[in-house]
Design a protein around this motif. Structure first.
Motif, PDB file in Angstrom:
ATOM      1  N   ARG A   1       0.846  -1.195   0.000  1.00 40.51           N
ATOM      2  CA  ARG A   1       0.000   0.000   0.000  1.00 40.51           C
ATOM      3  C   ARG A   1       0.877   1.239   0.000  1.00 40.51           C
ATOM      4  NH1 ARG A   1      -5.212  -0.252  -1.215  1.00 40.51           N
ATOM      5  NH2 ARG A   1      -5.772   1.415   0.237  1.00 40.51           N
ATOM      6  N   VAL A   2       0.313   2.340  -0.454  1.00 45.26           N
ATOM      7  CA  VAL A   2       1.014   3.615  -0.488  1.00 45.26           C
ATOM      8  C   VAL A   2       0.187   4.637   0.290  1.00 45.26           C
ATOM      9  CG1 VAL A   2       1.870   5.477  -1.952  1.00 45.26           C
ATOM     10  CG2 VAL A   2       2.060   3.111  -2.718  1.00 45.26           C
ATOM     11  N   ALA A   3       0.870   5.452   1.075  1.00 44.11           N
ATOM     12  CA  ALA A   3       0.199   6.529   1.798  1.00 44.11           C
ATOM     13  C   ALA A   3       0.863   7.851   1.431  1.00 44.11           C
ATOM     14  CB  ALA A   3       0.257   6.301   3.300  1.00 44.11           C
ATOM     15  N   VAL A   4       0.043   8.869   1.237  1.00 48.69           N
ATOM     16  CA  VAL A   4       0.526  10.204   0.869  1.00 48.69           C
ATOM     17  C   VAL A   4      -0.046  11.222   1.842  1.00 48.69           C
ATOM     18  CG1 VAL A   4       0.311  12.050  -0.859  1.00 48.69           C
ATOM     19  CG2 VAL A   4       0.897   9.747  -1.582  1.00 48.69           C
ATOM     20  N   ARG A   5       0.810  12.176   2.218  1.00 50.35           N
ATOM     21  CA  ARG A   5       0.361  13.304   3.038  1.00 50.35           C
ATOM     22  C   ARG A   5       0.825  14.599   2.385  1.00 50.35           C
ATOM     23  NH1 ARG A   5       2.574  13.683   9.037  1.00 50.35           N
ATOM     24  NH2 ARG A   5       4.423  14.548   7.969  1.00 50.35           N
ATOM     25  N   LEU A   6      -0.102  15.495   2.107  1.00 47.24           N
ATOM     26  CA  LEU A   6       0.254  16.779   1.503  1.00 47.24           C
ATOM     27  C   LEU A   6       0.778  17.740   2.566  1.00 47.24           C
ATOM     28  CD1 LEU A   6      -2.681  17.436  -1.005  1.00 47.24           C
ATOM     29  CD2 LEU A   6      -0.588  16.102  -1.318  1.00 47.24           C
ATOM     30  N   GLU A   7       1.749  18.569   2.162  1.00 47.62           N
ATOM     31  CA  GLU A   7       2.331  19.548   3.077  1.00 47.62           C
ATOM     32  C   GLU A   7       2.529  20.875   2.353  1.00 47.62           C
ATOM     33  OE1 GLU A   7       5.944  17.901   4.601  1.00 47.62           O
ATOM     34  OE2 GLU A   7       4.905  16.542   5.970  1.00 47.62           O
ATOM     35  N   LYS A   8       2.178  21.972   3.053  1.00 40.53           N
ATOM     36  CA  LYS A   8       2.375  23.301   2.474  1.00 40.53           C
ATOM     37  C   LYS A   8       2.478  24.332   3.584  1.00 40.53           C
ATOM     38  CE  LYS A   8       0.605  26.515  -1.018  1.00 40.53           C
ATOM     39  NZ  LYS A   8      -0.462  26.793  -2.000  1.00 40.53           N
ATOM     40  N   GLU A   9       3.519  25.134   3.546  1.00 38.59           N
ATOM     41  CA  GLU A   9       3.710  26.247   4.468  1.00 38.59           C
ATOM     42  C   GLU A   9       3.556  25.809   5.923  1.00 38.59           C
ATOM     43  OE1 GLU A   9       0.850  29.071   3.097  1.00 38.59           O
ATOM     44  OE2 GLU A   9       1.991  29.572   1.286  1.00 38.59           O
ATOM     45  N   GLY A  10       4.185  24.688   6.252  1.00 37.65           N
ATOM     46  CA  GLY A  10       4.170  24.212   7.630  1.00 37.65           C
ATOM     47  C   GLY A  10       2.921  23.458   8.042  1.00 37.65           C
ATOM     48  N   ARG A  11       1.970  23.344   7.149  1.00 36.73           N
ATOM     49  CA  ARG A  11       0.739  22.597   7.448  1.00 36.73           C
ATOM     50  C   ARG A  11       0.787  21.233   6.770  1.00 36.73           C
ATOM     51  NH1 ARG A  11      -3.817  25.395   4.980  1.00 36.73           N
ATOM     52  NH2 ARG A  11      -2.255  26.123   3.483  1.00 36.73           N
ATOM     53  N   ALA A  12       0.277  20.225   7.450  1.00 35.61           N
ATOM     54  CA  ALA A  12       0.259  18.868   6.901  1.00 35.61           C
ATOM     55  C   ALA A  12      -1.162  18.319   6.936  1.00 35.61           C
ATOM     56  CB  ALA A  12       1.188  17.954   7.691  1.00 35.61           C
ATOM     57  N   GLY A  13      -1.542  17.665   5.850  1.00 38.89           N
ATOM     58  CA  GLY A  13      -2.849  17.044   5.784  1.00 38.89           C
ATOM     59  C   GLY A  13      -2.817  15.634   6.344  1.00 38.89           C
ATOM     60  N   PRO A  14      -3.936  14.943   6.283  1.00 44.38           N
ATOM     61  CA  PRO A  14      -3.978  13.564   6.776  1.00 44.38           C
ATOM     62  C   PRO A  14      -3.301  12.605   5.797  1.00 44.38           C
ATOM     63  CG  PRO A  14      -6.075  14.144   5.788  1.00 44.38           C
ATOM     64  CD  PRO A  14      -5.247  15.396   5.775  1.00 44.38           C
ATOM     65  N   TRP A  15      -2.909  11.443   6.300  1.00 46.19           N
ATOM     66  CA  TRP A  15      -2.388  10.398   5.435  1.00 46.19           C
ATOM     67  C   TRP A  15      -3.541   9.811   4.632  1.00 46.19           C
ATOM     68  CZ3 TRP A  15       2.584   9.647   4.463  1.00 46.19           C
ATOM     69  CH2 TRP A  15       3.528  10.083   5.389  1.00 46.19           C
ATOM     70  N   VAL A  16      -3.330   9.671   3.323  1.00 44.51           N
ATOM     71  CA  VAL A  16      -4.343   9.108   2.423  1.00 44.51           C
ATOM     72  C   VAL A  16      -3.738   7.876   1.764  1.00 44.51           C
ATOM     73  CG1 VAL A  16      -5.756   9.497   0.379  1.00 44.51           C
ATOM     74  CG2 VAL A  16      -5.393  11.361   2.018  1.00 44.51           C
ATOM     75  N   GLU A  17      -4.406   6.735   1.870  1.00 41.00           N
ATOM     76  CA  GLU A  17      -3.876   5.472   1.354  1.00 41.00           C
ATOM     77  C   GLU A  17      -4.524   5.078   0.037  1.00 41.00           C
ATOM     78  OE1 GLU A  17      -3.905   2.156   3.952  1.00 41.00           O
ATOM     79  OE2 GLU A  17      -2.743   3.140   5.541  1.00 41.00           O
ATOM     80  N   ALA A  18      -3.750   4.350  -0.754  1.00 41.55           N
ATOM     81  CA  ALA A  18      -4.261   3.780  -2.008  1.00 41.55           C
ATOM     82  C   ALA A  18      -3.336   2.637  -2.407  1.00 41.55           C
ATOM     83  CB  ALA A  18      -4.329   4.830  -3.101  1.00 41.55           C
ATOM     84  N   SER A  19      -3.699   1.967  -3.507  1.00 42.98           N
ATOM     85  CA  SER A  19      -2.916   0.822  -3.961  1.00 42.98           C
ATOM     86  C   SER A  19      -1.620   1.222  -4.634  1.00 42.98           C
ATOM     87  CB  SER A  19      -3.756  -0.026  -4.920  1.00 42.98           C
ATOM     88  OG  SER A  19      -4.186   0.769  -6.028  1.00 42.98           O
ATOM     89  N   HIS A  20      -1.540   2.483  -5.160  1.00 36.10           N
ATOM     90  CA  HIS A  20      -0.328   2.937  -5.825  1.00 36.10           C
ATOM     91  C   HIS A  20      -0.203   4.450  -5.682  1.00 36.10           C
ATOM     92  CE1 HIS A  20      -3.606   2.787  -8.790  1.00 36.10           C
ATOM     93  NE2 HIS A  20      -3.050   3.835  -9.349  1.00 36.10           N
ATOM     94  N   ALA A  21       1.000   4.949  -5.970  1.00 36.44           N
ATOM     95  CA  ALA A  21       1.324   6.340  -5.649  1.00 36.44           C
ATOM     96  C   ALA A  21       0.452   7.347  -6.391  1.00 36.44           C
ATOM     97  CB  ALA A  21       2.799   6.601  -5.941  1.00 36.44           C
ATOM     98  N   ALA A  22       0.214   7.136  -7.696  1.00 35.01           N
ATOM     99  CA  ALA A  22      -0.557   8.102  -8.473  1.00 35.01           C
ATOM    100  C   ALA A  22      -1.960   8.275  -7.898  1.00 35.01           C
ATOM    101  CB  ALA A  22      -0.624   7.661  -9.936  1.00 35.01           C
ATOM    102  N   LEU A  23      -2.611   7.161  -7.611  1.00 27.98           N
ATOM    103  CA  LEU A  23      -3.965   7.236  -7.077  1.00 27.98           C
ATOM    104  C   LEU A  23      -3.967   7.889  -5.700  1.00 27.98           C
ATOM    105  CD1 LEU A  23      -6.943   6.631  -7.380  1.00 27.98           C
ATOM    106  CD2 LEU A  23      -6.512   4.310  -6.525  1.00 27.98           C
ATOM    107  N   ALA A  24      -2.974   7.574  -4.873  1.00 34.38           N
ATOM    108  CA  ALA A  24      -2.900   8.188  -3.551  1.00 34.38           C
ATOM    109  C   ALA A  24      -2.739   9.700  -3.647  1.00 34.38           C
ATOM    110  CB  ALA A  24      -1.744   7.572  -2.756  1.00 34.38           C
ATOM    111  N   LEU A  25      -1.914  10.159  -4.585  1.00 36.12           N
ATOM    112  CA  LEU A  25      -1.727  11.597  -4.776  1.00 36.12           C
ATOM    113  C   LEU A  25      -3.025  12.283  -5.207  1.00 36.12           C
ATOM    114  CD1 LEU A  25       1.766  11.909  -6.504  1.00 36.12           C
ATOM    115  CD2 LEU A  25       1.031  13.122  -4.441  1.00 36.12           C
ATOM    116  N   VAL A  26      -3.728  11.657  -6.146  1.00 31.80           N
ATOM    117  CA  VAL A  26      -4.993  12.233  -6.616  1.00 31.80           C
ATOM    118  C   VAL A  26      -5.998  12.287  -5.465  1.00 31.80           C
ATOM    119  CG1 VAL A  26      -6.973  11.898  -8.141  1.00 31.80           C
ATOM    120  CG2 VAL A  26      -4.651  11.590  -9.013  1.00 31.80           C
TER     121      VAL A  26
END
Length: 202
Positions: A157-182
């Motif tokens: 599984r892949v998990a992605v967390r967005l970050e900007k200007e010191g703020r971080a979003g929640p971890w979002v999981e998916a089967s692969h990186a592209a889908l997790a990013l979207v």
């Protein structure tokens, strides 16, 4: 004139609407508002294991339609609102163009001419956002410029967390990186639709 061409042009004219013929000294507000309810539905469908046929055939196009408010032409191409710049004087004239001996053209600088903005239709490209890592990164950069991310892979599984200007979003999981990013981008815009880039294009 071909009927499909007239219908296509009418759709573009309706999309541009009251912006037609107007010039602005600064970019006007982007009228394309993000619909959180629509993004929530797209996210749910992207994560649904039984929606594989839609993901393979329609998902990327539906993402473009939802995020960029496109109109589809008879040949399948998509257009959305975009903004362009032009230099004009008080008479509505453009500056003269000087062509050098090498054939390179350039506008002559002058205080007489001021930069103006106008709204037009521009082509929007449907790409493999949910399967291509590079295209998913491109989509993220278009929607949320300056936003970075952390990516973690484990146990298939892949998990992605967005970050900007010191703020971080929640971890979002998916089967692969592209889908997790979207999915992470959709999750962010569902919570903060006002942070979508103005006059975004893809």
């Amino acid at each position: 004139m071909d009927e499909s061409f007239k219908a296509d042009q009418a759709a573009i004219d309706a999309m541009i609407g009251d912006f037609r013929g107007q010039r602005f000294l600064s970019p006007p507000p982007d009228p394309r508002l993000i619909d959180p309810t629509l993004l929530r539905a797209l996210s749910a469908r992207l994560a649904d294991p039984y929606a594989y046929q839609w993901r393979a055939t329609r998902a990327n196009a539906d993402l473009v339609d939802a995020l960029y408010h496109t109109v589809t032409q008879a040949n399948g191409s998509r257009y959305g609102l975009g903004i362009e710049k032009i230099a004009l004087n008080d008479k509505g004239e453009s500056p003269p163009i000087f062509v050098g001996r090498n054939g390179h053209a350039r506008m002559l600088a002058s205080d007489e001419f001021k930069l103006h903005y106008y709204v037009t239709a521009c082509s929007m490209n449907v790409r493999a956002f949910i399967t291509s890592y590079d295209e998913a990164v491109r989509l993220l950069g278009s929607l949320l410029p300056g936003c970075g991310f952390l990516l973690h892979c484990a146990d298939g599984r892949v998990a992605v967390r967005l970050e900007k200007e010191g703020r971080a979003g929640p971890w979002v999981e998916a089967s692969h990186a592209a889908l997790a990013l979207v999915l992470a981008a959709l999750e962010h815009l569902e919570r903060a639709p006002h942070e979508a880039a103005h006059w975004r294009s893809i």
